[in-house]
Scaffold this motif. Structure first.
Motif, mmCIF file in Angstrom:
data_model
loop_
_atom_site.group_PDB
_atom_site.id
_atom_site.type_symbol
_atom_site.label_atom_id
_atom_site.label_comp_id
_atom_site.label_asym_id
_atom_site.label_seq_id
_atom_site.Cartn_x
_atom_site.Cartn_y
_atom_site.Cartn_z
ATOM 1 N N UNK A 149 15.935 -62.571 -1.801
ATOM 2 C CA UNK A 149 16.648 -61.300 -1.744
ATOM 3 C C UNK A 149 15.728 -60.080 -1.786
ATOM 4 N N UNK A 150 14.431 -60.315 -1.736
ATOM 5 C CA UNK A 150 13.490 -59.190 -1.745
ATOM 6 C C UNK A 150 13.725 -58.301 -0.528
ATOM 7 N N UNK A 151 13.661 -56.997 -0.749
ATOM 8 C CA UNK A 151 13.880 -56.026 0.325
ATOM 9 C C UNK A 151 12.937 -56.290 1.508
ATOM 10 N N UNK A 152 13.522 -56.373 2.716
ATOM 11 C CA UNK A 152 12.727 -56.629 3.917
ATOM 12 C C UNK A 152 11.700 -55.525 4.159
ATOM 13 N N UNK A 153 12.043 -54.283 3.805
ATOM 14 C CA UNK A 153 11.096 -53.177 3.986
ATOM 15 C C UNK A 153 9.848 -53.360 3.125
ATOM 16 N N UNK A 154 10.041 -53.871 1.916
ATOM 17 C CA UNK A 154 8.892 -54.118 1.053
ATOM 18 C C UNK A 154 8.030 -55.252 1.601
ATOM 19 N N UNK A 155 8.670 -56.255 2.168
ATOM 20 C CA UNK A 155 7.900 -57.336 2.799
ATOM 21 C C UNK A 155 7.053 -56.796 3.946
ATOM 22 N N UNK A 156 7.645 -55.926 4.746
ATOM 23 C CA UNK A 156 6.908 -55.346 5.866
ATOM 24 C C UNK A 156 5.744 -54.487 5.373
ATOM 25 N N UNK A 157 5.977 -53.777 4.242
ATOM 26 C CA UNK A 157 4.903 -52.966 3.683
ATOM 27 C C UNK A 157 3.721 -53.833 3.258
ATOM 28 N N UNK A 158 3.990 -54.959 2.639
ATOM 29 C CA UNK A 158 2.913 -55.866 2.243
ATOM 30 C C UNK A 158 2.253 -56.480 3.467
ATOM 31 N N UNK A 159 3.051 -56.737 4.509
ATOM 32 C CA UNK A 159 2.460 -57.277 5.736
ATOM 33 C C UNK A 159 1.517 -56.274 6.377
ATOM 34 N N UNK A 160 1.896 -54.990 6.345
ATOM 35 C CA UNK A 160 1.021 -53.954 6.886
ATOM 36 C C UNK A 160 -0.280 -53.855 6.103
ATOM 37 N N UNK A 161 -0.191 -54.122 4.810
ATOM 38 C CA UNK A 161 -1.393 -54.104 3.983
ATOM 39 C C UNK A 161 -2.199 -55.379 4.057
ATOM 40 N N UNK A 162 -1.771 -56.301 4.939
ATOM 41 C CA UNK A 162 -2.469 -57.570 5.153
ATOM 42 C C UNK A 162 -2.582 -58.399 3.866
ATOM 43 N N UNK A 163 -1.532 -58.344 3.051
ATOM 44 C CA UNK A 163 -1.507 -59.145 1.824
ATOM 45 C C UNK A 163 -1.253 -60.605 2.178
ATOM 46 N N UNK A 164 -2.014 -61.507 1.588
ATOM 47 C CA UNK A 164 -1.791 -62.926 1.851
ATOM 48 C C UNK A 164 -0.556 -63.412 1.099
ATOM 49 N N UNK A 165 -0.197 -64.665 1.317
ATOM 50 C CA UNK A 165 1.040 -65.198 0.745
ATOM 51 C C UNK A 165 1.007 -65.188 -0.776
ATOM 52 N N UNK A 166 -0.116 -65.561 -1.378
ATOM 53 C CA UNK A 166 -0.215 -65.589 -2.836
ATOM 54 C C UNK A 166 -0.081 -64.189 -3.408
ATOM 55 N N UNK A 167 -0.740 -63.211 -2.801
ATOM 56 C CA UNK A 167 -0.651 -61.829 -3.291
ATOM 57 C C UNK A 167 0.781 -61.308 -3.174
ATOM 58 N N UNK A 168 1.449 -61.638 -2.074
ATOM 59 C CA UNK A 168 2.827 -61.195 -1.896
ATOM 60 C C UNK A 168 3.748 -61.839 -2.937
ATOM 61 N N UNK A 169 3.482 -63.109 -3.210
ATOM 62 C CA UNK A 169 4.307 -63.809 -4.192
ATOM 63 C C UNK A 169 4.140 -63.211 -5.584
ATOM 64 N N UNK A 170 2.892 -63.000 -6.001
ATOM 65 C CA UNK A 170 2.612 -62.533 -7.364
ATOM 66 C C UNK A 170 2.980 -61.063 -7.547
ATOM 67 N N UNK A 171 2.693 -60.234 -6.536
ATOM 68 C CA UNK A 171 2.865 -58.792 -6.697
ATOM 69 C C UNK A 171 4.242 -58.287 -6.277
ATOM 70 N N UNK A 172 4.947 -59.032 -5.457
ATOM 71 C CA UNK A 172 6.238 -58.551 -4.957
ATOM 72 C C UNK A 172 7.389 -59.490 -5.279
ATOM 73 N N UNK A 173 7.299 -60.718 -4.832
ATOM 74 C CA UNK A 173 8.470 -61.596 -4.864
ATOM 75 C C UNK A 173 8.861 -62.024 -6.279
#
Length: 260
Positions: A149-173
């Motif tokens: 249910x994480x906001x899609x806009x936040x996912x896109x923001x992390x993608x723009x910052x080239x965050x890897x899967x682990x960083x996205x999981x720990x810092x966002x999800x």
């Protein structure tokens, strides 16, 4: 002050109504010869809870049940969050694992109790497994739901910052899923207590738990002791639920509505 009074008065009024209904059934609706089925509250206190020997026996048994419930909840929490995270990161894992989690939740635990006893014996290990089986599903489901249910806009923001899967999981999800995880733990805490009591009833090897006493009192028609043990078990369940409610408020109460 008004909020505090409301918080205190509502439970007191509710408890008063419950006691009044109990007295009504016991003293009015039941005939004297059938009153042993539901003794009035004051008899439960005078005949059981006020007896130091009986109370000590019940509290010792409740301590055994509490240890089993806490152990089962801890295992369920680690297992449930881990499985939920794995399913959120790989669709193939979700497709493989989630149906089994649903089936596990759908099967009545009493139906698998004989198998648990056959495979793991009739001691504390079997009781703990019952707790885990009952408590793990809501943790898996709510962890997966929270991450998805994480906001899609936040996912896109992390993608723009080239965050890897682990960083996205720990810092966002995981932070975004924390309210759902805490809500699931609050639910699982109550289910774990229920599982511990059920395990006590069916796996009597080792130290007796409160469920073992409930089964013994039922067989002996010791109504006052049975109700007293039920009251203690219910108070323990309420205390566990309140503890996790407070933990939810401490962890997410400042920034999420579920903790307020």
């Amino acid at each position: 002050m008004v909020r505090m009074l409301r918080t205190v008065l509502v439970p007191l009024v509710s408890a008063g109504l419950a006691l009044g209904a109990w007295y009504l059934v016991s003293l009015v609706l039941l005939s004297p010869e059938r009153r042993f089925l539901l003794p009035p509250p004051h008899r439960v206190f005078t005949e059981s809870l006020s007896d130091p020997v009986k109370l000590e026996t019940m509290l010792r048994a409740l301590g055994v049940t509490a240890r089993i419930a806490v152990t089962g909840l801890a295992v369920a929490a680690v297992l449930g969050v881990a499985v939920g995270v794995l399913m959120s990161q790989a669709k193939v894992v979700e497709r493989v694992v989630y149906p089994y989690a649903v089936v596990l939740q759908a099967i009545p635990v009493l139906a698998v109790v004989p198998l648990i006893g056959l495979w793991f014996g009739y001691g504390p290990t079997a009781r703990t497994i019952v707790c885990v089986l009952i408590a793990v599903h809501p943790i898996i489901a709510m962890t997966l739901f929270g991450i998805q249910s994480v906001d899609a806009n936040l996912r896109e923001l992390f993608a723009l910052g080239r965050a890897n899967r682990l960083r996205r999981l720990v810092s966002l999800e995981l932070p975004a899923a924390l309210p759902s995880i805490m809500a699931s733990l609050r639910t699982a805490a109550g289910l774990s207590v229920t599982g511990a009591v059920i395990g006590d009833m069916f796996f009597a090897k080792g130290q007796p738990g409160i469920g073992t006493l409930l089964d013994t009192y039922r067989a002996r028609l010791q109504s006052e002791d049975l109700l007293a043990a039920l009251v203690l078990a219910a108070l323990f369940g309420v205390a566990v639920f309140a503890l996790f409610t407070a933990a939810q408020r401490l962890t997410v109460g400042r920034w999420h509505a579920s903790g307020r």
